[in-house]
Design an enzyme around this catalytic site. Structure first.
Site, mmCIF file in Angstrom:
data_model
loop_
_atom_site.group_PDB
_atom_site.id
_atom_site.type_symbol
_atom_site.label_atom_id
_atom_site.label_comp_id
_atom_site.label_asym_id
_atom_site.label_seq_id
_atom_site.Cartn_x
_atom_site.Cartn_y
_atom_site.Cartn_z
ATOM 1 N N ARG A 87 0.848 -1.196 0.000
ATOM 2 C CA ARG A 87 0.000 0.000 0.000
ATOM 3 C C ARG A 87 0.884 1.246 0.000
ATOM 4 N NH1 ARG A 87 -2.427 3.130 4.555
ATOM 5 N NH2 ARG A 87 -4.144 4.275 3.625
ATOM 6 N N HIS A 131 -2.945 10.988 0.482
ATOM 7 C CA HIS A 131 -2.433 10.806 1.842
ATOM 8 C C HIS A 131 -1.830 12.153 2.266
ATOM 9 C CE1 HIS A 131 -0.974 7.554 4.822
ATOM 10 N NE2 HIS A 131 -0.643 8.720 5.361
ATOM 11 N N GLU A 176 -7.437 8.506 5.861
ATOM 12 C CA GLU A 176 -7.701 9.221 7.112
ATOM 13 C C GLU A 176 -8.172 10.666 6.883
ATOM 14 O OE1 GLU A 176 -4.365 8.891 9.745
ATOM 15 O OE2 GLU A 176 -4.339 6.721 9.672
ATOM 16 N N ASN A 305 -7.537 2.046 9.787
ATOM 17 C CA ASN A 305 -6.234 2.247 10.424
ATOM 18 C C ASN A 305 -6.449 2.292 11.923
ATOM 19 O OD1 ASN A 305 -5.361 2.509 7.823
ATOM 20 N ND2 ASN A 305 -4.818 4.673 7.964
ATOM 21 N N TYR A 307 -4.516 2.167 15.825
ATOM 22 C CA TYR A 307 -3.301 2.184 16.654
ATOM 23 C C TYR A 307 -3.603 1.980 18.129
ATOM 24 C CZ TYR A 307 -0.897 3.561 12.464
ATOM 25 O OH TYR A 307 -0.393 3.551 11.190
ATOM 26 N N GLU A 371 -3.686 0.015 8.128
ATOM 27 C CA GLU A 371 -2.519 0.414 8.932
ATOM 28 C C GLU A 371 -2.678 -0.134 10.334
ATOM 29 O OE1 GLU A 371 -1.502 4.585 9.166
ATOM 30 O OE2 GLU A 371 -1.880 4.869 7.015
HETATM 31 O O1 IFM Z 1 2.378 7.908 9.918
HETATM 32 C C1 IFM Z 1 0.987 7.921 10.053
HETATM 33 C C2 IFM Z 1 0.323 7.692 8.716
HETATM 34 O O2 IFM Z 1 0.720 8.616 7.775
HETATM 35 C C3 IFM Z 1 -1.173 7.791 8.867
HETATM 36 N N1 IFM Z 1 -1.666 6.963 9.921
HETATM 37 C C4 IFM Z 1 -0.970 7.017 11.197
HETATM 38 C C5 IFM Z 1 0.515 6.859 11.002
HETATM 39 C C6 IFM Z 1 1.234 6.918 12.367
HETATM 40 O O3 IFM Z 1 0.990 8.135 12.986
#
Ligand code: IFM
Length: 467
Positions: A87, A131, A176, A305, A307, A371
């Site tokens: 990706r 992006h 995002e 995505n 985290y 992500e």
């Molecule tokens: O680095 C970023 C990415 O560009 C978009 N999603 C989160 C990642 C980590 O912060």
């Protein structure tokens, strides 16, 4: 199919279906460098990062991981890891300098060569059109709060689709949009650094519109078998308690982080509670007749995505805030437990919560984790090796969460780790390393970290190794 394959594994095994897509992700501005080469013009991130005080250490993406020149080496690394998918994003000002007019063939040549190289190695190209690197000229004309930017995005999409439409497997319109709208136009910690809450809401709508217009272009110009997708950084929102004020605070964040995108894209409407919450800022008249049917064109998959989760209580958030009209009502509570170098909590259950929510709310939409990953303070030891056991622990727990969600019926088709390479982490510059491949930014030497070797084993086996 998914459930059957999962059941074939023994109880202690975390095995994925043979068709599961194993990838890694990057983004143009974070890795390419070559900021002024072959006709590329500045994006809002060039301007922002060159503005003193905006990015840690004054870092910029001018050189980054020099992927523009190291692309073949980087694809060889992906092939050695056994990735099935890669990706990446296209830099808008590289392929359409200034954001209007004809394409730069030199700029497109880079992506043609990348796609060819991937296909030659049997790796599926997963292309993100946006992006965050809006051409600066379009920001000068008003940026995403300006409706015309959505049309400019559709035109740019047509240029990329014309060049690559026959060879890209998956097209992602936006990455995002929450960050682009709210970090960029409300909190101002991302480019273009504006702190205008009402403009941020307009930006969110125009990003949604840009997505829908781009879907139409792709349906017309991309190969009929191409998958069309959108990537959202949905928040796994948790109220601190079940008190009415905490649950209301969580509802407000869910509206501004999640439903402001999910509802128009999948249901063709904006949430009523979001409109009511933000009524003192805007009457939403920027949503014109005909916009919502465009925004809600069917797509083939949703990228997520993830985290860490977001714990919310009633309270207030300092200004400038990325939460228009919600900042007087919400407080973010630090979650307990281990944290990454970003100070983000490690909590794989949040991913499971998100996936099972989407299973229930969008039962017919295949999901991709586009992500997931973690930054740690990695360094090469005297032998040149990079040991990153915390990242392996993070990845293992999150893949276990994906597997659990799949066993519970979530239709997850693939997993893309963030990130392939250490890179420019936006306002943190090069101080945060998310890669599974270490980059020495002085020499551009690449060194696969232990996590890369671990991931290669996962990909080869289609299952997690035992501890
Ligand atoms: O680095 C970023 C990415 O560009 C978009 N999603 C989160 C990642 C980590 O912060």
């Amino acid at each position: 199919m998914t459930t059957l394959a999962l059941h074939n594994a023994t109880a202690s095994e975390v095995a994925f279906p043979p068709t599961f897509r194993w990838g890694a992700a990057t983004a143009a501005y974070q890795i390419e460098g070559a900021a002024d080469e072959d006709g590329r013009t500045p994006s809002i991130w060039d301007t922002f990062s060159r503005t003193p005080g905006k990015v840690r250490n004054g870092d910029t993406g001018d050189i980054a991981a020099d992927h523009y020149h190291c692309m073949r080496e980087d694809v060889a690394i992906m092939a050695a890891l056994g990735l099935t998918d890669y990706r990446f994003s296209v830099s808008w000002p590289r392929v359409q300098p200034g954001g209007r007019g004809p394409a730069s063939q030199k700029g497109l040549d880079f992506y043609r060569a990348l796609v060819d190289e991937l296909l030659a190695k049997g790796i599926r190209p997963v292309l993100t059109l946006y992006h965050w690197d809006l051409p600066q000229e379009l920001e000068d004309a008003g940026g995403w709060p300006q409706r015309d930017t959505a049309q400019r995005f559709a035109d740019y999409t047509a240029l990329v689709a014309e060049a690559l439409g026959d060879r890209v497997h998956t097209w992602t319109t936006l990455n995002e949009p929450w960050c682009a709208a709210f970090l960029g136009y409300a909190e101002g910690v991302h480019a273009p650094g504006r702190t205008e809450p009402e403009a941020a809401l307009r930006a969110a709508h125009h990003l949604n519109l840009a997505h829908g217009l781009a879907v139409d272009v792709l349906r017309e110009q991309a190969h009929p078998s191409a998958e069309v997708s959108l990537t959202l950084n949905l928040a796994a929102v948790r109220p601190l308690s079940d008190s009415p004020t905490d649950t209301d605070a969580a509802r407000r964040i869910d509206a501004l982080a999640n439903r402001i995108f999910l509802d128009p894209v999948f249901h063709g409407r904006y949430p009523q509670d979001l409109r009511a919450d933000t009524a003192k800022l805007t009457d939403w008249s920027f949503v014109q007749d005909g916009d919502l049917p465009i925004i809600s064109r069917p797509i083939d998959s949703l990228g997520i995505n993830y985290y860490s989760p977001t714990m919310i209580a009633a309270g207030s958030h300092p200004l400038p805030s990325p939460w228009p009209a919600a900042q007087e009502h919400v407080r973010f509570v630090p979650a307990p437990g281990p944290r990454t170098a970003m100070d983000w909590p490690v909590d794989a259950d949040g991913l499971h919560e998100l996936l099972t929510r989407l299973r229930d709310e969008l039962p017919d939409t295949p999901l991709l984790i586009t992500e997931n990953g973690a930054a740690y303070d990695d360094y090469a030891d005297p032998t040149g090796a990079v040991h990153d056991p915390e990242r392996i622990t993070y990845l293992r727990s999150h893949l276990q969460a994906v597997h659990r969600a799949m066993a519970a019926g979530a239709d997850v088709r693939g997993y893309f780790l963030w990130s392939l390479l250490d890179n420019f982490e936006w306002a943190y510059g090069y101080s945060k390393r998310f890669g599974i491949v270490h980059v020495d930014f002085a020499t551009q030497r690449r060194t696969p970290k232990d996590s890369a070797l671990w991931y290669a084993d996962v990909v080869a086996q289609g299952r997690l190794p035992h501890d």
